[in-house]
Design a protein around this motif. Structure first.
Motif, PDB file in Angstrom:
ATOM      1  N   PHE A   1       8.930 -10.092  17.634  1.00  9.87           N
ATOM      2  CA  PHE A   1       9.263  -9.048  16.624  1.00  9.87           C
ATOM      3  C   PHE A   1      10.814  -8.578  16.407  1.00  9.87           C
ATOM      4  O   PHE A   1      11.333  -8.457  15.312  1.00  9.87           O
ATOM      5  CB  PHE A   1       8.701  -7.594  16.862  1.00  9.87           C
ATOM      6  CG  PHE A   1       7.205  -7.463  16.186  1.00  9.87           C
ATOM      7  CD1 PHE A   1       7.013  -7.619  14.989  1.00  9.87           C
ATOM      8  CD2 PHE A   1       6.051  -7.620  17.105  1.00  9.87           C
ATOM      9  CE1 PHE A   1       5.840  -7.389  14.422  1.00  9.87           C
ATOM     10  CE2 PHE A   1       4.781  -7.575  16.574  1.00  9.87           C
ATOM     11  CZ  PHE A   1       4.765  -7.761  15.221  1.00  9.87           C
TER      12      PHE A   1
ATOM     13  N   TYR B   1       2.519  -3.919  20.559  1.00 13.46           N
ATOM     14  CA  TYR B   1       2.395  -5.267  19.940  1.00 13.46           C
ATOM     15  C   TYR B   1       3.689  -6.090  20.637  1.00 13.46           C
ATOM     16  O   TYR B   1       4.888  -5.599  20.575  1.00 13.46           O
ATOM     17  CB  TYR B   1       2.772  -5.473  18.513  1.00 13.46           C
ATOM     18  CG  TYR B   1       1.923  -4.561  17.686  1.00 13.46           C
ATOM     19  CD1 TYR B   1       0.915  -3.876  18.011  1.00 13.46           C
ATOM     20  CD2 TYR B   1       2.065  -4.477  16.365  1.00 13.46           C
ATOM     21  CE1 TYR B   1      -0.165  -3.031  17.348  1.00 13.46           C
ATOM     22  CE2 TYR B   1       1.216  -3.502  15.647  1.00 13.46           C
ATOM     23  CZ  TYR B   1       0.269  -3.138  15.943  1.00 13.46           C
ATOM     24  OH  TYR B   1      -0.685  -2.426  15.055  1.00 13.46           O
TER      25      TYR B   1
ATOM     26  N   PRO C   1       4.436 -10.998  16.822  1.00 13.47           N
ATOM     27  CA  PRO C   1       3.698 -10.951  15.590  1.00 13.47           C
ATOM     28  C   PRO C   1       2.765 -11.838  15.370  1.00 13.47           C
ATOM     29  O   PRO C   1       2.552 -12.742  15.799  1.00 13.47           O
ATOM     30  CB  PRO C   1       4.832 -11.323  14.466  1.00 13.47           C
ATOM     31  CG  PRO C   1       6.289 -11.381  15.218  1.00 13.47           C
ATOM     32  CD  PRO C   1       5.666 -11.569  16.893  1.00 13.47           C
TER      33      PRO C   1
ATOM     34  N   GLN D   1      -7.533 -11.908   5.769  1.00 13.59           N
ATOM     35  CA  GLN D   1      -8.434 -11.008   5.843  1.00 13.59           C
ATOM     36  C   GLN D   1      -8.256  -9.690   6.724  1.00 13.59           C
ATOM     37  O   GLN D   1      -7.102 -10.156   7.434  1.00 13.59           O
ATOM     38  CB  GLN D   1     -10.038 -11.559   6.789  1.00 13.59           C
ATOM     39  CG  GLN D   1     -10.701 -12.704   5.860  1.00 13.59           C
ATOM     40  CD  GLN D   1     -11.642 -13.398   6.785  1.00 13.59           C
ATOM     41  OE1 GLN D   1     -11.448 -14.222   7.390  1.00 13.59           O
ATOM     42  NE2 GLN D   1     -12.827 -12.794   6.772  1.00 13.59           N
ATOM     43  N   THR D   2      -8.900  -8.699   6.842  1.00 13.34           N
ATOM     44  CA  THR D   2      -8.741  -7.611   7.622  1.00 13.34           C
ATOM     45  C   THR D   2      -8.822  -8.209   9.097  1.00 13.34           C
ATOM     46  O   THR D   2      -9.535  -9.029   9.369  1.00 13.34           O
ATOM     47  CB  THR D   2      -9.750  -6.519   7.528  1.00 13.34           C
ATOM     48  OG1 THR D   2      -9.808  -6.337   6.094  1.00 13.34           O
ATOM     49  CG2 THR D   2      -9.688  -5.261   8.245  1.00 13.34           C
ATOM     50  N   GLY D   3      -8.044  -7.835  10.102  1.00 14.90           N
ATOM     51  CA  GLY D   3      -8.232  -8.243  11.478  1.00 14.90           C
ATOM     52  C   GLY D   3      -6.839  -9.170  11.639  1.00 14.90           C
ATOM     53  O   GLY D   3      -6.676  -9.497  12.844  1.00 14.90           O
ATOM     54  N   THR D   4      -6.270  -9.782  10.547  1.00 18.07           N
ATOM     55  CA  THR D   4      -5.167 -10.799  10.938  1.00 18.07           C
ATOM     56  C   THR D   4      -3.829 -10.039  10.972  1.00 18.07           C
ATOM     57  O   THR D   4      -2.760 -10.655  11.426  1.00 18.07           O
ATOM     58  CB  THR D   4      -5.150 -11.503   9.654  1.00 18.07           C
ATOM     59  OG1 THR D   4      -4.868 -10.742   8.527  1.00 18.07           O
ATOM     60  CG2 THR D   4      -6.245 -12.470   9.337  1.00 18.07           C
ATOM     61  N   GLY D   5      -3.865  -8.612  10.980  1.00 17.17           N
ATOM     62  CA  GLY D   5      -2.652  -7.797  11.009  1.00 17.17           C
ATOM     63  C   GLY D   5      -1.779  -7.719   9.653  1.00 17.17           C
ATOM     64  O   GLY D   5      -0.356  -7.460   9.649  1.00 17.17           O
ATOM     65  N   LYS D   6      -2.554  -7.946   8.632  1.00 15.18           N
ATOM     66  CA  LYS D   6      -1.765  -7.911   7.335  1.00 15.18           C
ATOM     67  C   LYS D   6      -1.262  -6.556   6.977  1.00 15.18           C
ATOM     68  O   LYS D   6      -0.272  -6.374   6.107  1.00 15.18           O
ATOM     69  CB  LYS D   6      -2.936  -8.349   6.290  1.00 15.18           C
ATOM     70  CG  LYS D   6      -3.763  -7.412   5.873  1.00 15.18           C
ATOM     71  CD  LYS D   6      -4.839  -7.985   4.977  1.00 15.18           C
ATOM     72  CE  LYS D   6      -6.150  -7.111   4.620  1.00 15.18           C
ATOM     73  NZ  LYS D   6      -6.068  -6.097   4.102  1.00 15.18           N
ATOM     74  N   THR D   7      -1.883  -5.425   7.594  1.00 12.39           N
ATOM     75  CA  THR D   7      -1.280  -4.235   7.250  1.00 12.39           C
ATOM     76  C   THR D   7       0.131  -3.969   7.687  1.00 12.39           C
ATOM     77  O   THR D   7       1.180  -3.616   6.937  1.00 12.39           O
ATOM     78  CB  THR D   7      -2.039  -3.126   7.675  1.00 12.39           C
ATOM     79  OG1 THR D   7      -3.481  -3.152   7.672  1.00 12.39           O
ATOM     80  CG2 THR D   7      -1.664  -1.593   7.468  1.00 12.39           C
TER      81      THR D   7
ATOM     82  N   GLN E   1      -6.689   4.399   6.582  1.00 19.23           N
ATOM     83  CA  GLN E   1      -6.240   3.525   7.798  1.00 19.23           C
ATOM     84  C   GLN E   1      -5.047   2.834   7.355  1.00 19.23           C
ATOM     85  O   GLN E   1      -4.036   2.843   8.500  1.00 19.23           O
ATOM     86  CB  GLN E   1      -7.373   2.218   7.665  1.00 19.23           C
ATOM     87  CG  GLN E   1      -7.299   1.546   9.124  1.00 19.23           C
ATOM     88  CD  GLN E   1      -8.545   0.601   9.157  1.00 19.23           C
ATOM     89  OE1 GLN E   1      -9.636   1.001   9.281  1.00 19.23           O
ATOM     90  NE2 GLN E   1      -8.348  -0.643   8.863  1.00 19.23           N
TER      91      GLN E   1
ATOM     92  N   ASN F   1      -1.651   3.558   9.914  1.00 18.76           N
ATOM     93  CA  ASN F   1      -0.893   2.445  10.388  1.00 18.76           C
ATOM     94  C   ASN F   1       0.656   2.674  10.200  1.00 18.76           C
ATOM     95  O   ASN F   1       1.442   2.631  11.067  1.00 18.76           O
ATOM     96  CB  ASN F   1      -1.281   1.074  10.257  1.00 18.76           C
ATOM     97  CG  ASN F   1      -2.592   0.492  10.911  1.00 18.76           C
ATOM     98  OD1 ASN F   1      -2.289   0.110  12.101  1.00 18.76           O
ATOM     99  ND2 ASN F   1      -3.637   0.356  10.161  1.00 18.76           N
TER     100      ASN F   1
ATOM    101  N   TYR G   1       4.092   3.341  12.443  1.00 15.03           N
ATOM    102  CA  TYR G   1       5.468   2.417  12.288  1.00 15.03           C
ATOM    103  C   TYR G   1       6.665   3.327  11.721  1.00 15.03           C
ATOM    104  O   TYR G   1       7.591   2.933  12.293  1.00 15.03           O
ATOM    105  CB  TYR G   1       5.059   1.452  11.390  1.00 15.03           C
ATOM    106  CG  TYR G   1       4.047   0.472  11.537  1.00 15.03           C
ATOM    107  CD1 TYR G   1       3.472   0.159  12.942  1.00 15.03           C
ATOM    108  CD2 TYR G   1       3.071  -0.018  10.662  1.00 15.03           C
ATOM    109  CE1 TYR G   1       2.285  -0.612  13.240  1.00 15.03           C
ATOM    110  CE2 TYR G   1       1.901  -0.783  11.081  1.00 15.03           C
ATOM    111  CZ  TYR G   1       1.684  -1.018  12.341  1.00 15.03           C
ATOM    112  OH  TYR G   1       0.595  -1.767  12.498  1.00 15.03           O
TER     113      TYR G   1
ATOM    114  N   ASP H   1     -10.894  -1.136  10.301  1.00 15.39           N
ATOM    115  CA  ASP H   1     -10.794  -1.865  11.561  1.00 15.39           C
ATOM    116  C   ASP H   1     -11.172  -0.974  13.039  1.00 15.39           C
ATOM    117  O   ASP H   1     -10.281   0.027  12.869  1.00 15.39           O
ATOM    118  CB  ASP H   1      -9.127  -2.128  11.802  1.00 15.39           C
ATOM    119  CG  ASP H   1      -8.732  -2.656  12.879  1.00 15.39           C
ATOM    120  OD1 ASP H   1      -9.503  -3.830  13.527  1.00 15.39           O
ATOM    121  OD2 ASP H   1      -7.962  -2.211  13.512  1.00 15.39           O
TER     122      ASP H   1
ATOM    123  N   ARG I   1     -12.593  -9.260  17.048  1.00 16.54           N
ATOM    124  CA  ARG I   1     -11.413  -8.996  16.641  1.00 16.54           C
ATOM    125  C   ARG I   1     -10.211  -9.349  17.965  1.00 16.54           C
ATOM    126  O   ARG I   1     -10.902  -9.106  19.110  1.00 16.54           O
ATOM    127  CB  ARG I   1     -11.196  -7.563  16.545  1.00 16.54           C
ATOM    128  CG  ARG I   1     -11.666  -6.880  15.208  1.00 16.54           C
ATOM    129  CD  ARG I   1     -10.947  -7.561  14.137  1.00 16.54           C
ATOM    130  NE  ARG I   1     -11.483  -7.198  12.809  1.00 16.54           N
ATOM    131  CZ  ARG I   1     -11.323  -5.891  11.843  1.00 16.54           C
ATOM    132  NH1 ARG I   1     -10.087  -5.553  12.443  1.00 16.54           N
ATOM    133  NH2 ARG I   1     -11.966  -6.003  11.034  1.00 16.54           N
TER     134      ARG I   1
END
Ligand code: AMP
Length: 466
Positions: free
Chosen positions: A4, A22, A25, A47-53, A90, A94, A98, A310, A338
């Motif tokens: 990161f 984290y 990345p 998809q959700t769960g990939t860390g896209k947010t 959600q 997040n 951050y 999530d 997950r």
């Protein structure tokens, strides 16, 4: 391996990432963040769960900080559109984590709750606004919000927005934005309407694709039990009672079905909570909180209510009813396994639903070994929802099970608009419940009289790209 610290993100964000625990990345983050920091448009297939947010919110926050300027009253600088209130909440949770070391102002607006507090929150202007499309449009039309100076916009879970009928609203909203903006689109799948949306509203987008649908499900043990409808209650109880079942999401096709499952589990001595479109916002939040905290280990949900949510540590996904749309199966079972853990998905399949199972197998390119009966589909079998016959009363609405739009009363329950009926959260739908939980129809065919609740590993992959 990228760290990161090497991505060029602002210091307050790096500190927040470190505090989140984290270390590296995720692939979508490593690939999308550097591109987004340059201001490029981006199409992300993830998809959700990939860390896209984090993949889109960290660059948004970085750019809001880097190009700091006052936000006008009733305006926002960055806008994230999400299909459901749960997903919007959600994303805010997040993003707020951050942004905790910055002075950036974030707010979320969605339907199903009173508009006044949202109007108040929008009044001074916000840096980052997360919204569902219908309620956003309401605020724009009453003058509570202006979006003509939005610098960055994200369309998250675009395919679900399409499923929920939001496309006309999205196009209307996009047309109100200034051309000088960064546009980011995330979608788990790329149906042609989403591709055309991207063509119309994004400029030379970079495309980043991770985790094609078949990848995460390889880590999931997928089991199938063939049984009669009358056997499902006992089978579910037997699956959920053992201690090793840490945390399970049970999917039903209808809201009534979800309520009935919760009631029956209660009678069988198992506490469960439900989330679906007929529950108030408060009830849904309470149920999710109880499940997240572990005070309740069984969550019963409909597809729309659960998608995008999530919750870490889900050990089991149980398909009490198979979904009418095969793709929903992949989304459902993706709630487990997950963050690199393994998960178990068990589908309870009635004789009438074997044709749906076939479609799912085709989609995932894999044969699922079933307990209870041969997987033969009777000659006269009809797809649920294909217009009568076949003994079952499932489905609601015509068409085959590969329709993109969810069937019956689930179609619009999770989003804030288009609303129907009484305008309450999840609004009273015009369509009657699909009747999936009526328990009235007497299924016939294979599996009758048997009850198998054992689990077994799924069968071997049929083809190598499974
Ligand atoms: P998302 O796909 O955005 O819903 O994220 C899925 C989960 O992964 C969330 O619980 C995030 O907090 C978590 N997460 C996101 N990025 C990372 C990362 N780089 N390392 C570990 N966990 C992450």
């Amino acid at each position: 391996m990228t760290h990161f610290h090497d991505l060029g993100l602002a210091k307050p964000l790096i500190q927040a990432i470190d505090a989140s625990g984290y270390t590296t990345p995720t692939p979508i983050q490593a690939r999308a963040i550097p591109k987004l920091l340059t201001g490029s448009d981006l199409v992300g297939i993830a998809q959700t769960g990939t860390g896209k947010t984090a993949a889109f919110s960290l660059p948004l926050l970085h750019r809001l900080l880097a190009y700091e300027q006052p936000v006008g009253a009733r305006r926002c600088r960055a806008l994230v559109l999400a299909p459901t209130r749960e997903l919007a909440a959600q994303i805010e949770e997040n993003a707020a984590r951050y942004a905790k070391n910055t002075k950036l102002r974030l707010t979320t607006i969605f339907g199903g709750v009173k508009p006044r507090p949202q109007i108040k929150a929008l009044e001074p202007g916000v840096d980052l606004l997360i919204a569902t499309p219908g309620r956003l449009m309401d605020h724009i039309s009453t003058g509570a919000l202006r979006i003509d100076r939005v610098e960055m916009v994200v369309l998250d879970e675009a395919d679900q927005m399409l499923d929920l009928g939001f496309m006309p609203t999205i196009r209307q909203l996009m047309a109100k934005l200034t051309r000088k903006r960064q546009t980011i689109l995330f979608s788990a799948t790329m149906p042609k309407q989403i591709r055309s949306l991207a063509n119309d509203f994004l400029t030379n987008p970079v495309e980043v694709s991770v985790a094609p649908q078949s990848t995460p499900i390889e880590r999931i043990e997928q089991d199938v039990q063939l049984l009669e409808r009358s056997e499902k209650r006992a089978a579910l109880r037997d699956l959920l009672a053992p201690r090793e079942m840490e945390r399970a999401i049970v999917f039903t096709r209808t809201k009534h079905g979800a309520n009935r499952v919760v009631t029956n589990l209660g009678k069988d001595g198992l506490t469960a909570v439900a989330i679906h479109g007929n529950k108030s916002q408060n009830q849904r939040e309470k149920a999710l909180a109880a499940f997240r905290e572990g005070t309740v280990r069984i969550l019963v949900a409909t597809d729309i209510a659960a998608r995008g949510i999530d919750i870490p540590g889900v050990s089991h996904v149980i398909n009490y009813d198979l979904p009418n749309v095969s793709e929903a199966y992949v989304h459902r079972i993706g709630r487990t396994a997950r963050a690199g853990t393994d998960g178990v998905a068990v589908s309870l399949v009635e004789p009438d639903d074997r044709i749906l199972l076939r479609d799912i197998e085709k989609l995932i390119g894999r044969h699922l070994t079933a307990f209870g009966a041969e997987l033969e589909i009777p000659k006269d079998a009809k797809r649920p929802g294909s217009g009568g016959g076949g003994g079952g009363k499932r489905g609601g609405g015509g068409g085959g099970n590969r329709r993109r739009r969810p069937a019956g009363n689930q179609a619009k329950s999770g989003g804030d608009k288009p609303r129907q009926g009484n305008g309450k959260p999840g609004g009273k739908p015009k369509a009657k419940p699909a009747g999936g939980e009526s328990g009235q129809s007497k299924p016939t065919g294979a599996g009758q009289g048997r009850r198998r609740v054992r689990r077994r590993k799924s069968g071997p992959a049929k083809n190598s790209n499974a």
